[in-house]
Design an enzyme around this catalytic site. Structure first.
Site, PDB file in Angstrom:
ATOM      1  N   SER A 120       0.957  -1.257   0.005  1.00 40.65           N
ATOM      2  CA  SER A 120       0.028   0.034   0.040  1.00 40.65           C
ATOM      3  C   SER A 120       0.888   1.481  -0.053  1.00 40.65           C
ATOM      4  O   SER A 120       0.447   2.376  -0.278  1.00 40.65           O
ATOM      5  CB  SER A 120      -1.024   0.076   1.227  1.00 40.65           C
ATOM      6  N   HIS A 142      -1.181  -2.375  -6.944  1.00 36.06           N
ATOM      7  CA  HIS A 142      -2.139  -2.182  -5.376  1.00 36.06           C
ATOM      8  C   HIS A 142      -3.600  -2.171  -6.039  1.00 36.06           C
ATOM      9  O   HIS A 142      -4.422  -1.470  -6.548  1.00 36.06           O
ATOM     10  CB  HIS A 142      -1.825  -0.658  -5.325  1.00 36.06           C
ATOM     11  N   GLU A 154      -3.973   0.236  -8.857  1.00 36.03           N
ATOM     12  CA  GLU A 154      -2.777   1.213  -8.933  1.00 36.03           C
ATOM     13  C   GLU A 154      -1.466   0.596  -9.596  1.00 36.03           C
ATOM     14  O   GLU A 154      -1.240  -0.366  -8.551  1.00 36.03           O
ATOM     15  CB  GLU A 154      -2.861   1.853  -7.636  1.00 36.03           C
ATOM     16  N   ASN A 192      -3.050   6.325  -1.358  1.00 36.59           N
ATOM     17  CA  ASN A 192      -2.832   6.738   0.230  1.00 36.59           C
ATOM     18  C   ASN A 192      -2.118   8.056   0.411  1.00 36.59           C
ATOM     19  O   ASN A 192      -2.373   8.359   1.526  1.00 36.59           O
ATOM     20  CB  ASN A 192      -1.896   5.529   0.681  1.00 36.59           C
TER      21      ASN A 192
HETATM   22  N1  3HC Z   1     -15.881  -9.248  -0.465  1.00 33.88           N
HETATM   23  C1  3HC Z   1     -16.516  -9.659  -1.466  1.00 33.88           C
HETATM   24  N2  3HC Z   1     -17.692  -8.870  -1.833  1.00 33.88           N
HETATM   25  C2  3HC Z   1     -18.255  -7.928  -1.007  1.00 33.88           C
HETATM   26  C3  3HC Z   1     -17.292  -7.923   0.304  1.00 33.88           C
HETATM   27  C4  3HC Z   1     -16.284  -8.411   0.582  1.00 33.88           C
HETATM   28  N3  3HC Z   1     -15.501  -8.433   1.747  1.00 33.88           N
HETATM   29  N4  3HC Z   1     -18.083  -6.654   1.024  1.00 33.88           N
HETATM   30  C5  3HC Z   1     -19.014  -6.367   0.271  1.00 33.88           C
HETATM   31  N5  3HC Z   1     -18.982  -7.285  -1.008  1.00 33.88           N
HETATM   32  C6  3HC Z   1     -20.134  -7.027  -1.924  1.00 33.88           C
HETATM   33  C7  3HC Z   1     -21.553  -7.514  -1.521  1.00 33.88           C
HETATM   34  O1  3HC Z   1     -21.701  -8.728  -1.826  1.00 33.88           O
HETATM   35  C8  3HC Z   1     -22.385  -6.585  -2.217  1.00 33.88           C
HETATM   36  O2  3HC Z   1     -22.209  -7.258  -3.670  1.00 33.88           O
HETATM   37  P1  3HC Z   1     -23.830  -7.231  -4.637  1.00 33.88           P
HETATM   38  O3  3HC Z   1     -23.869  -5.616  -5.121  1.00 33.88           O
HETATM   39  O4  3HC Z   1     -23.331  -8.037  -5.809  1.00 33.88           O
HETATM   40  O5  3HC Z   1     -24.660  -7.911  -3.867  1.00 33.88           O
HETATM   41  C9  3HC Z   1     -21.616  -5.358  -2.567  1.00 33.88           C
HETATM   42  O6  3HC Z   1     -20.251  -5.568  -2.229  1.00 33.88           O
HETATM   43  C10 3HC Z   1     -22.255  -4.472  -1.643  1.00 33.88           C
HETATM   44  O7  3HC Z   1     -22.212  -4.916  -0.297  1.00 33.88           O
HETATM   45  P2  3HC Z   1     -23.160  -4.603   0.824  1.00 33.88           P
HETATM   46  O8  3HC Z   1     -24.645  -4.262   0.118  1.00 33.88           O
HETATM   47  O9  3HC Z   1     -23.208  -5.676   1.896  1.00 33.88           O
HETATM   48  O10 3HC Z   1     -22.771  -3.269   1.634  1.00 33.88           O
HETATM   49  P3  3HC Z   1     -22.090  -1.752   0.929  1.00 33.88           P
HETATM   50  O11 3HC Z   1     -23.394  -1.673  -0.095  1.00 33.88           O
HETATM   51  O12 3HC Z   1     -22.071  -1.055   2.242  1.00 33.88           O
HETATM   52  O13 3HC Z   1     -20.917  -1.993   0.473  1.00 33.88           O
HETATM   53  C11 3HC Z   1     -18.488  -1.636   0.651  1.00 33.88           C
HETATM   54  C12 3HC Z   1     -19.830  -2.469   1.097  1.00 33.88           C
HETATM   55  C13 3HC Z   1     -18.487  -2.409  -1.067  1.00 33.88           C
HETATM   56  C14 3HC Z   1     -17.344  -2.426   1.195  1.00 33.88           C
HETATM   57  C15 3HC Z   1     -18.522  -0.268   0.611  1.00 33.88           C
HETATM   58  O14 3HC Z   1     -18.957   0.231   2.003  1.00 33.88           O
HETATM   59  C16 3HC Z   1     -17.438   0.243  -0.032  1.00 33.88           C
HETATM   60  O15 3HC Z   1     -17.263   0.642  -1.061  1.00 33.88           O
HETATM   61  N6  3HC Z   1     -16.804   0.925   1.141  1.00 33.88           N
HETATM   62  C17 3HC Z   1     -15.501   1.831   0.849  1.00 33.88           C
HETATM   63  C18 3HC Z   1     -14.413   0.518   0.523  1.00 33.88           C
HETATM   64  C19 3HC Z   1     -13.095   1.270   0.437  1.00 33.88           C
HETATM   65  O16 3HC Z   1     -12.998   2.793   0.154  1.00 33.88           O
HETATM   66  N7  3HC Z   1     -12.046   0.704  -0.055  1.00 33.88           N
HETATM   67  C20 3HC Z   1     -10.621   0.996  -0.288  1.00 33.88           C
HETATM   68  C21 3HC Z   1      -9.897   0.795   1.063  1.00 33.88           C
HETATM   69  S1  3HC Z   1      -8.382   1.662   0.867  1.00 33.88           S
HETATM   70  C22 3HC Z   1      -7.422   0.242   0.342  1.00 33.88           C
HETATM   71  O17 3HC Z   1      -7.870  -1.040   0.208  1.00 33.88           O
HETATM   72  C23 3HC Z   1      -6.027   0.609  -0.013  1.00 33.88           C
HETATM   73  C24 3HC Z   1      -5.020   0.184   1.181  1.00 33.88           C
HETATM   74  O18 3HC Z   1      -3.840   0.385   0.814  1.00 33.88           O
HETATM   75  C25 3HC Z   1      -5.458   0.978   2.352  1.00 33.88           C
END
Ligand code: 3HC
Length: 287
Positions: A120, A142, A154, A192
């Site tokens: 990351s 990434h 990325e 990040n």
């Molecule tokens: N694995 C697989 N699929 C998942 C999942 C997981 N862990 N969590 C949720 N999903 C899927 C669900 O199955 C659902 O799929 P569908 O549309 O086909 O039914 C879809 O995602 C939406 O899930 P939910 O309806 O349960 O919940 P939300 O609508 O609240 O979405 C979320 C959950 C997708 C996690 C959303 O809250 C989100 O986009 N959050 C922000 C995530 C983000 O910013 N990630 C980046 C983090 S930074 C990073 O990773 C970089 C690192 O370097 C720090």
């Protein structure tokens, strides 16, 4: 053209497991390696669960889910990755651990094998020094959590990464159904560099009593259309990872502006790391 048929993934955690699932669904023979057998079992159960859910929701046909499962192998020995066309590392954010693994992988794989890190924020140029004369095949891929859902990869070029390696990696990310976007090897890359100071600032706002944590998150969700508030997102990423990334930014960009918020650091000291420990800013009793 990526010339990749088989994908090896190092690390069966949240990120590695997600990368492996996406690769297998996209049609690549995929091997996930983890030194902890328990992690492999958990990873396989999650794959089974998520693929079954995709079928239930009508997003995938049962034969396709079965074929993806057949393409997935789980290995407790690193040797299982020796024939892979690309090896993507997704282990703990510790440069020494990553370098040691890459040194071994470079010695056991063919000269055409792409070597990619899902780091990351650790420098790709620095990690690439672990693979000797293969540094031209070394690159950053990434991915974002949850990997099956998030579109972006990325793509980070180290100083020694060759243009052919970049082209192959971009083609590979596309073949995995993702949108690759290039960034240069500067601390935190783009994602990040921008996201983590925002999360850090949310901790300062909480620490200074600007608002309650749940209200900080609601304000950002309802006012800025964030899918998750920044404090909830920090728990999701892992508070220890957030501190680590801030430390990389502070050191690499040499500015106090990127110092990790004392409250964020205190939660990490107390073992409140977020979702993975059942408690961070918020509580997750089920975990
Ligand atoms: N694995 C697989 N699929 C998942 C999942 C997981 N862990 N969590 C949720 N999903 C899927 C669900 O199955 C659902 O799929 P569908 O549309 O086909 O039914 C879809 O995602 C939406 O899930 P939910 O309806 O349960 O919940 P939300 O609508 O609240 O979405 C979320 C959950 C997708 C996690 C959303 O809250 C989100 O986009 N959050 C922000 C995530 C983000 O910013 N990630 C980046 C983090 S930074 C990073 O990773 C970089 C690192 O370097 C720090």
């Amino acid at each position: 053209m990526h010339n990749v048929k088989s994908v090896g993934v190092i690390g069966a955690g949240q990120m590695g497991g997600g990368i492996a699932q996406v690769a297998a669904v996209a049609g690549f023979e995929t091997v996930v390696f983890d030194a902890f057998e328990g992690a492999l079992g958990k990873c396989k159960s999650l794959h089974d669960k998520l693929l079954a859910r995709a079928v239930e929701k009508g997003k995938m046909a049962q034969p396709d889910a079965d074929a993806a499962k057949k393409r997935l192998a789980y290995a407790a020995s690193l040797d299982a990755l020796s024939r892979c066309d690309v090896v993507i590392e997704a282990v703990v954010e510790d440069g020494r651990v990553k370098k040691e693994l890459f040194r071994k992988v470079a010695a056991m794989t063919g000269p055409q094998t792409l070597l990619a890190s899902n780091t990351s924020s650790i420098s790709i140029t620095d990690l690439g020094t672990s693979v000797g004369d293969r540094a031209d095949r070394f690159i950053g891929m990434h991915f974002f959590n949850p990997v099956p859902v998030m579109q972006l990869v990325e793509v980070i070029n180290g100083l020694a990464t060759s243009p052919v390696t970049t082209e192959r990696t971009i083609a590979l990310a596309k073949a995995m159904g993702k949108t690759p976007i290039p960034a240069n090897d500067r601390p935190g890359f783009v994602s990040n560099r921008v996201l983590m100071p925002l999360i850090n600032e949310a901790f300062y706002a909480w620490m200074e009593g600007v608002a309650r944590p749940e209200d900080i998150d609601q304000i950002m969700k309802l006012g800025c259309n964030f899918p998750m508030g920044p404090l909830r997102l920090a728990d999701f990423i892992g508070l220890d990872t957030c501190v680590h990334i801030m430390d990389v930014l502070a050191e690499g960009l040499n500015s106090p502006r990127y110092r990790a918020c004392p409250l964020l650091k205190q939660l990490v000291t107390a073992g409140r790391l977020g979702d993975k420990t059942g408690r961070g800013v918020f509580e997750y009793p089920a975990k």
